[in-house]
Design an enzyme around this catalytic site. Sequence first.
Site, PDB file in Angstrom:
ATOM      1  N   GLU A  71       0.782  -1.462   0.018  1.00 53.19           N
ATOM      2  CA  GLU A  71       0.290  -0.008  -0.455  1.00 53.19           C
ATOM      3  C   GLU A  71       0.724   1.180  -0.057  1.00 53.19           C
ATOM      4  O   GLU A  71       0.861   2.130   0.800  1.00 53.19           O
ATOM      5  CB  GLU A  71      -0.824   0.203   1.493  1.00 53.19           C
ATOM      6  N   GLU A 122      -5.547  -8.492   1.113  1.00 56.06           N
ATOM      7  CA  GLU A 122      -6.569  -8.652   2.294  1.00 56.06           C
ATOM      8  C   GLU A 122      -7.484  -7.515   2.013  1.00 56.06           C
ATOM      9  O   GLU A 122      -7.862  -7.648   1.299  1.00 56.06           O
ATOM     10  CB  GLU A 122      -5.165  -6.950   2.878  1.00 56.06           C
TER      11      GLU A 122
HETATM   12  C1  FCB Z   1      -4.599  -1.540   5.800  1.00 52.66           C
HETATM   13  C2  FCB Z   1      -2.329  -2.486   6.095  1.00 52.66           C
HETATM   14  C3  FCB Z   1      -2.948  -3.008   6.687  1.00 52.66           C
HETATM   15  C4  FCB Z   1      -4.178  -3.168   8.132  1.00 52.66           C
HETATM   16  C5  FCB Z   1      -5.452  -2.924   7.662  1.00 52.66           C
HETATM   17  C6  FCB Z   1      -6.906  -2.646   8.416  1.00 52.66           C
HETATM   18  O1  FCB Z   1      -4.633  -0.506   5.172  1.00 52.66           O
HETATM   19  O2  FCB Z   1      -2.309  -2.936   4.784  1.00 52.66           O
HETATM   20  O3  FCB Z   1      -1.691  -2.980   7.967  1.00 52.66           O
HETATM   21  O4  FCB Z   1      -3.667  -2.291   8.889  1.00 52.66           O
HETATM   22  O5  FCB Z   1      -5.300  -1.700   6.822  1.00 52.66           O
END
Ligand code: FCB
Length: 463
Positions: free
Chosen positions: A196, A375
């Site tokens: 990210e 994620e």
């Molecule tokens: C993302 C991050 C991860 C976590 C989630 C909720 O942006 O990559 O580390 O904090 O959000």
Amino acid sequence: MTNTITTDTAAPDIAAPDTAAPSVVARAAGLTRQDFPAGFLFGVATSSYQIEGAASEDGRSPSIWDVFCAKPGRISDGSSGAVACDHYHRWEQDLDLIAALGVDAYRFSVAWPRVVPAGRGPVNAAGLDFYERLTDGLLARGVQPHVTLYHWDLPAVLQDQGGWTNRDTAYAFAEYSAAVAQRLGNRVASYATLNEPWCSSVLSYELGEHAPGTRDRAAALSAAHHLMLGHGLALPEIRRHAPQSQAGIVLNLGPQESASDRPEDIRAARHADGRFNRWFLDPILRGEYPADTWEEIGGDAPPVQTDDLNLISAHNDFLGVNYYTRGVIGAQGGVLPEGASVTDMGWEIHPQGLTDLLLRLKADYPGLPPIYITENGAAFSDERSGDRVHDPRRTEFLSTHLNALLDASQAGVDVRGYFAWSLMDNFEWAFGYEKRFGLIYVDYDTQERLMKDSALWYQAFLK
Ligand code: FCB
């Protein structure tokens, strides 16, 4: 409502909180892993600073997050990742839990300050030993290791020299990446260079919410450029040392839709899409910055040198996509659609956004590599009752998003895997321990781990 994003799907009605629709939930409940393409990977994810603790052990130097957490008022509960889930000491038990879930893969990150404590220069063998134990421990349990090289814990010494606003940091990152790939090699299924970069540039240097906490748009754009340059420089190092592993990058993406069909809202949404999505997608997948956004940022444009964009747009074996929510954007900023259901972060729950996003990526980026959802998950204020944690909303979140992914996959998007965020509750950055994203509950007083109902659901789904 007009959708301002170039996607080939119709924009959903923003007034309708679709997660509540009984048909969606019912369909999600009947989901099995056989519905997914053969070989589709299911996993869970974490990151180093959020779980490891052991902040000064075995030669680890402070990261920018140790420094940031020490500043009053930056972390809402005043905490830090100094102990976190104490995973550095409890890793074997945690790997047993991962195996017990029945997942195929585990995504974790390597802490740069453990491996190259001075940021650049000598490699700390003891730091690498830890990640080698993890890698081998996963393989011994039949779980694929997926490594992220940078999940935000920059060695603090490098911040003293400007952090990511300093071009040298990109070269330092490539050297550190080489050291990790050299030690772990082909045992790792995939290496993602960055997690990210929007967060480690805009959120960190422009909005000041993450380490190092500065508020300067030009600095953020310079940081974003050097992060992507670091990615481009690290890719060949990974390939040299781990030729059989997949190499790529993880971006946080989400549709940025206009709150209305008023021209000013449409313009704002287009700009939000440029800053959030295209600023990273276009250089990486097309070798150019988006012209409209470049023009809008005027004198804050980053210092791009000849050949940078060639390096940045080198081939990726995969694109990791982190999806949590969409943006609904008006001229005054983001708005929450009426009737929206939200997580404990206040983020709208919008599974359709994942389908829209994936279809849009396929439509807009012809050279799109295979995608992994690296994620996806939700924070809820979970409470323990005896030995159970009832979190039906998380199960619903995960299953409806898996369904949304399946829709995109059936429409021809090449999605190869899904990692739930997160294996266990952990240090949620500026929110400290107040937000619980885990499938596994962590009692921070005792470090006891407890599978929440959502973990039991995932386990049953994976059987
Ligand atoms: C993302 C991050 C991860 C976590 C989630 C909720 O942006 O990559 O580390 O904090 O959000």
